[in-house]
Design an enzyme around this catalytic site. Structure first.
Site, PDB file in Angstrom:
ATOM      1  CG  HIS A   1      -1.636  -1.121   1.623  1.00 15.67           C
ATOM      2  ND1 HIS A   1      -2.994  -1.185   1.450  1.00 15.67           N
ATOM      3  CD2 HIS A   1      -1.282  -2.313   2.173  1.00 15.67           C
ATOM      4  CE1 HIS A   1      -3.449  -2.355   1.869  1.00 15.67           C
ATOM      5  NE2 HIS A   1      -2.422  -3.059   2.307  1.00 15.67           N
ATOM      6  CE1 TYR A   2      -2.087   6.215  -2.228  1.00 11.53           C
ATOM      7  CE2 TYR A   2      -0.844   5.573  -4.164  1.00 11.53           C
ATOM      8  CZ  TYR A   2      -1.964   6.144  -3.592  1.00 11.53           C
ATOM      9  OH  TYR A   2      -2.955   6.638  -4.388  1.00 11.53           O
ATOM     10  CB  THR A   3       0.428   6.189   4.133  1.00 13.25           C
ATOM     11  OG1 THR A   3       1.243   7.245   3.594  1.00 13.25           O
ATOM     12  CG2 THR A   3       1.330   5.118   4.749  1.00 13.25           C
TER      13      THR A   3
ATOM     14  CD  GLU B   1      -0.947   1.364   4.568  1.00 13.87           C
ATOM     15  OE1 GLU B   1      -0.511   2.207   3.755  1.00 13.87           O
ATOM     16  OE2 GLU B   1      -2.145   1.040   4.659  1.00 13.87           O
TER      17      GLU B   1
ATOM     18  CG  HIS C   1      -5.215  -1.775  -1.141  1.00 12.03           C
ATOM     19  ND1 HIS C   1      -5.476  -0.706  -0.319  1.00 12.03           N
ATOM     20  CD2 HIS C   1      -6.219  -2.661  -0.902  1.00 12.03           C
ATOM     21  CE1 HIS C   1      -6.561  -0.943   0.384  1.00 12.03           C
ATOM     22  NE2 HIS C   1      -7.036  -2.122   0.050  1.00 12.03           N
TER      23      HIS C   1
ATOM     24  CG  ASP D   1      -3.244   1.669  -1.927  1.00 12.48           C
ATOM     25  OD1 ASP D   1      -4.421   1.580  -2.294  1.00 12.48           O
ATOM     26  OD2 ASP D   1      -2.814   1.146  -0.875  1.00 12.48           O
TER      27      ASP D   1
END
Length: 232
Positions: free
Chosen positions: A36-38, A101, A139, A149
């Site tokens: 993921h990215y946050t 993340e 994701h 993401d």
């Protein structure tokens, strides 16, 4: 930083897993890794949210822009990072996966130190749980249309060169839907699935479906099939 060093730090601090947002794995074990990215300004803000009981979200690991790694939830527990979605016909991805993340708002490349840290972390997780590169996904892969993401700026090819993810050569021009089913994308409308596929394998692709999409998807389908056979 390796997993042993992280464990030593955890033992010294007495609070190794700061997020309260986790539960039982419901009889499953980790068989996927979801990246993921946050989508937040910085790692500090992301950590606060991932550890806020009111937010009801979490991940097992958080990697800062500077490459710092923090364990938020034990890997044998069910973190709340994936939400609704499926991969290769398997639902309840939270129970089946480890979530990582990466601190990034989603509008910039991922820092070299951050990618270095991710590489080290993935190697450890994959060895611990015997997870192959075919099971490292984004994701956006499991939740087409709902999530994008880690996004088009994420360097999947770098992970593939290190043996930590898959990146295909092109294959024959076959029906796109057939290839996306074989790769593992969940059911959905054609345009939504195409967009999710492009985020991962053709981030520069735009407009209607093309022969380039179909050939890349066919190559990916064959690669995933081989990797699953080898893993089995």
């Amino acid at each position: 930083m390796g997993s042993r060093a992280l464990s030593q730090i955890a033992a010294l601090t007495g609070n190794p897993y700061p997020s309260p947002n986790h539960g039982d794995r419901r009889g499953y074990r980790p068989e996927l890794i979801v990246l993921h990215y946050t989508g937040m300004d910085d790692a500090h803000s992301a950590r606060a949210r991932l550890c806020d009981v009111r937010a009801e979200v979490s991940a097992h690991w958080l990697i800062g822009e500077d490459g710092g790694i923090e364990a938020l939830v034990p890997e044998d527990r069910r973190a709340w990072h994936a939400g609704a979605g499926a991969w290769q016909g398997r639902g309840d991805v939270n129970s089946r996966s480890i979530g990582i993340e990466l601190a990034n708002p989603g509008d910039r490349p991922f820092a070299a130190r951050q990618m270095d840290a991710l590489t080290d972390l993935l190697r450890g997780i994959m060895a611990r749980w015997r997870i192959g590169p075919e099971a490292v996904i984004g994701h956006s892969d499991l939740a087409p249309g709902r999530k994008i993401d880690p996004g088009p700026r994420f360097d999947w090819q770098r992970l593939a060169r290190a043996g930590l993810a898959l990146w295909p050569d092109d294959g024959p021009d076959r029906p796109l839907a057939e290839s996306l089913d074989a790769i593992g994308y969940p059911e959905g409308d054609a345009q939504t699935r195409l967009a999710a596929f492009r985020l991962r394998f053709r981030p520069w692709g735009q407009g209607p479906e093309t022969a380039e999409d179909r050939r890349r998807a066919a190559g990916a389908a064959e690669l995933y099939k081989r990797e699953r056979q080898d893993a089995g």
